[in-house]
Design a protein around this motif. Sequence first.
Motif, PDB file in Angstrom:
ATOM      1  N   SER A  71       4.130  -8.993   9.241  1.00  0.00           N
ATOM      2  CA  SER A  71       4.041  -9.884   8.088  1.00  0.00           C
ATOM      3  C   SER A  71       2.600  -9.977   7.602  1.00  0.00           C
ATOM      4  O   SER A  71       2.333  -9.900   6.394  1.00  0.00           O
ATOM      5  CB  SER A  71       4.563 -11.272   8.461  1.00  0.00           C
ATOM      6  N   VAL A  72       1.665 -10.117   8.537  1.00  0.00           N
ATOM      7  CA  VAL A  72       0.244 -10.178   8.186  1.00  0.00           C
ATOM      8  C   VAL A  72      -0.213  -8.835   7.625  1.00  0.00           C
ATOM      9  O   VAL A  72      -0.982  -8.781   6.663  1.00  0.00           O
ATOM     10  CB  VAL A  72      -0.593 -10.575   9.419  1.00  0.00           C
ATOM     11  N   CYS A  73       0.258  -7.737   8.225  1.00  0.00           N
ATOM     12  CA  CYS A  73      -0.094  -6.404   7.734  1.00  0.00           C
ATOM     13  C   CYS A  73       0.284  -6.250   6.267  1.00  0.00           C
ATOM     14  O   CYS A  73      -0.517  -5.793   5.448  1.00  0.00           O
ATOM     15  CB  CYS A  73       0.614  -5.327   8.551  1.00  0.00           C
ATOM     16  N   ARG A  74       1.503  -6.629   5.937  1.00  0.00           N
ATOM     17  CA  ARG A  74       1.964  -6.493   4.549  1.00  0.00           C
ATOM     18  C   ARG A  74       1.121  -7.351   3.610  1.00  0.00           C
ATOM     19  O   ARG A  74       0.745  -6.902   2.508  1.00  0.00           O
ATOM     20  CB  ARG A  74       3.436  -6.889   4.432  1.00  0.00           C
ATOM     21  N   GLN A  79      -2.918  -7.476  -0.675  1.00  0.00           N
ATOM     22  CA  GLN A  79      -4.191  -7.981  -1.189  1.00  0.00           C
ATOM     23  C   GLN A  79      -5.121  -6.839  -1.591  1.00  0.00           C
ATOM     24  O   GLN A  79      -5.987  -7.001  -2.456  1.00  0.00           O
ATOM     25  CB  GLN A  79      -4.868  -8.866  -0.146  1.00  0.00           C
ATOM     26  N   HIS A  80      -4.926  -5.684  -0.977  1.00  0.00           N
ATOM     27  CA  HIS A  80      -5.701  -4.472  -1.332  1.00  0.00           C
ATOM     28  C   HIS A  80      -5.010  -3.680  -2.451  1.00  0.00           C
ATOM     29  O   HIS A  80      -5.423  -2.545  -2.750  1.00  0.00           O
ATOM     30  CB  HIS A  80      -5.864  -3.577  -0.108  1.00  0.00           C
ATOM     31  N   GLN A  81      -3.965  -4.254  -3.049  1.00  0.00           N
ATOM     32  CA  GLN A  81      -3.151  -3.574  -4.060  1.00  0.00           C
ATOM     33  C   GLN A  81      -2.532  -2.287  -3.510  1.00  0.00           C
ATOM     34  O   GLN A  81      -2.344  -1.287  -4.225  1.00  0.00           O
ATOM     35  CB  GLN A  81      -3.964  -3.243  -5.323  1.00  0.00           C
ATOM     36  N   GLY A  82      -2.232  -2.309  -2.223  1.00  0.00           N
ATOM     37  CA  GLY A  82      -1.596  -1.165  -1.587  1.00  0.00           C
ATOM     38  C   GLY A  82      -0.148  -1.448  -1.252  1.00  0.00           C
ATOM     39  O   GLY A  82       0.428  -2.475  -1.667  1.00  0.00           O
ATOM     40  N   ARG A  83       0.456  -0.548  -0.497  1.00  0.00           N
ATOM     41  CA  ARG A  83       1.865  -0.693  -0.133  1.00  0.00           C
ATOM     42  C   ARG A  83       2.072  -0.251   1.317  1.00  0.00           C
ATOM     43  O   ARG A  83       1.330   0.593   1.828  1.00  0.00           O
ATOM     44  CB  ARG A  83       2.762   0.160  -1.047  1.00  0.00           C
ATOM     45  N   ILE A  84       3.084  -0.805   1.953  1.00  0.00           N
ATOM     46  CA  ILE A  84       3.489  -0.375   3.291  1.00  0.00           C
ATOM     47  C   ILE A  84       5.012  -0.239   3.300  1.00  0.00           C
ATOM     48  O   ILE A  84       5.717  -1.067   2.724  1.00  0.00           O
ATOM     49  CB  ILE A  84       3.023  -1.364   4.390  1.00  0.00           C
ATOM     50  N   ARG A  85       5.487   0.806   3.920  1.00  0.00           N
ATOM     51  CA  ARG A  85       6.931   1.001   4.018  1.00  0.00           C
ATOM     52  C   ARG A  85       7.257   1.547   5.403  1.00  0.00           C
ATOM     53  O   ARG A  85       6.383   2.056   6.105  1.00  0.00           O
ATOM     54  CB  ARG A  85       7.451   1.951   2.938  1.00  0.00           C
ATOM     55  N   THR A 135       4.281   3.966   6.814  1.00  0.00           N
ATOM     56  CA  THR A 135       3.365   4.601   5.864  1.00  0.00           C
ATOM     57  C   THR A 135       2.579   3.513   5.137  1.00  0.00           C
ATOM     58  O   THR A 135       3.177   2.600   4.537  1.00  0.00           O
ATOM     59  CB  THR A 135       4.128   5.456   4.847  1.00  0.00           C
ATOM     60  N   VAL A 136       1.265   3.629   5.190  1.00  0.00           N
ATOM     61  CA  VAL A 136       0.377   2.702   4.489  1.00  0.00           C
ATOM     62  C   VAL A 136      -0.299   3.463   3.357  1.00  0.00           C
ATOM     63  O   VAL A 136      -0.833   4.554   3.570  1.00  0.00           O
ATOM     64  CB  VAL A 136      -0.689   2.120   5.443  1.00  0.00           C
ATOM     65  N   LYS A 137      -0.274   2.880   2.170  1.00  0.00           N
ATOM     66  CA  LYS A 137      -0.920   3.497   1.013  1.00  0.00           C
ATOM     67  C   LYS A 137      -1.971   2.542   0.464  1.00  0.00           C
ATOM     68  O   LYS A 137      -1.677   1.381   0.194  1.00  0.00           O
ATOM     69  CB  LYS A 137       0.108   3.838  -0.059  1.00  0.00           C
ATOM     70  N   LEU A 138      -3.196   3.061   0.308  1.00  0.00           N
ATOM     71  CA  LEU A 138      -4.306   2.248  -0.174  1.00  0.00           C
ATOM     72  C   LEU A 138      -4.972   2.927  -1.368  1.00  0.00           C
ATOM     73  O   LEU A 138      -5.207   4.140  -1.337  1.00  0.00           O
ATOM     74  CB  LEU A 138      -5.347   2.051   0.940  1.00  0.00           C
TER      75      LEU A 138
END
Length: 253
Positions: free
Chosen positions: A216-219, A224-230, A242-245
């Motif tokens: 939850s904190v990761c997401r 906040q970095h305007q990124g995505r996690i799936r 997958t983390v996208k920054l």
Amino acid sequence: MTGEELLAPPGDETESLRQQLLQAQRLSSVGALASSVAHEFNNILTTIINYAKLGLRNPPDANTKQAFEKILKGGQRAAAIVNGMLGFARNQANIRENTDIVSLLEEVLLLTEKDLSKHRIQVEKRYIDRPVAPVVAGQIEQILLNLVINARQAMSHGGRLKIEIRENAVTQMAEIRIADTGPGIPPEQLRLIFEPFYTTKDPDSSGHGGTGLGLSVCRQIIEQHQGRIRVESVVGKGSTFTVKLPLSIPVID
């Protein structure tokens, strides 16, 4: 029945939340103590390294030289681990700086190397590119550490941790994939894993399970970095996060 009674969580849920809060407070205290100990330990290592270098200037014989070289190598490796811990602990300012994502991941792997080896986890790394992204380094390192530890915990009887980093020229995103060969996550649980206080981890032999706060904190940090996690997962084969920054700070209208 009053409105307050209707809204009040069940007693066992309240107790669960209270225990999780206490655990978070204990971890915070342990972290502060570990940081203090690491500073002291780093001072000792500096002395050892300097004396090893001094001894190597004019070693009396080959055996002594070899001994000093081993001391120096061991001291420098220990210092790298300690400095990684200190960097993780103090890099909490919410200032975004252009950061080498591969270097962040390498620091995380250095910190977790002993734990991964102990649990017979083979690490496979594939760095297709070396993206640099404007991030709060300490926060992204926290995310990567959480994902690596989660992957290790999913492979209780050994396995492979596959890590891939690439730069997507089309989306202008740095992409980090962390995959495990664990049991996978059932579909009914998969849709809930980013919810606060939800955890798929059962208590271990010491009675310690997940707090349900990590993902939850990761997401939250990634958004906040305007990124995505799936996450993708196949039961019996494993899970891939997958983390996208963004490679640059997006302009928000």
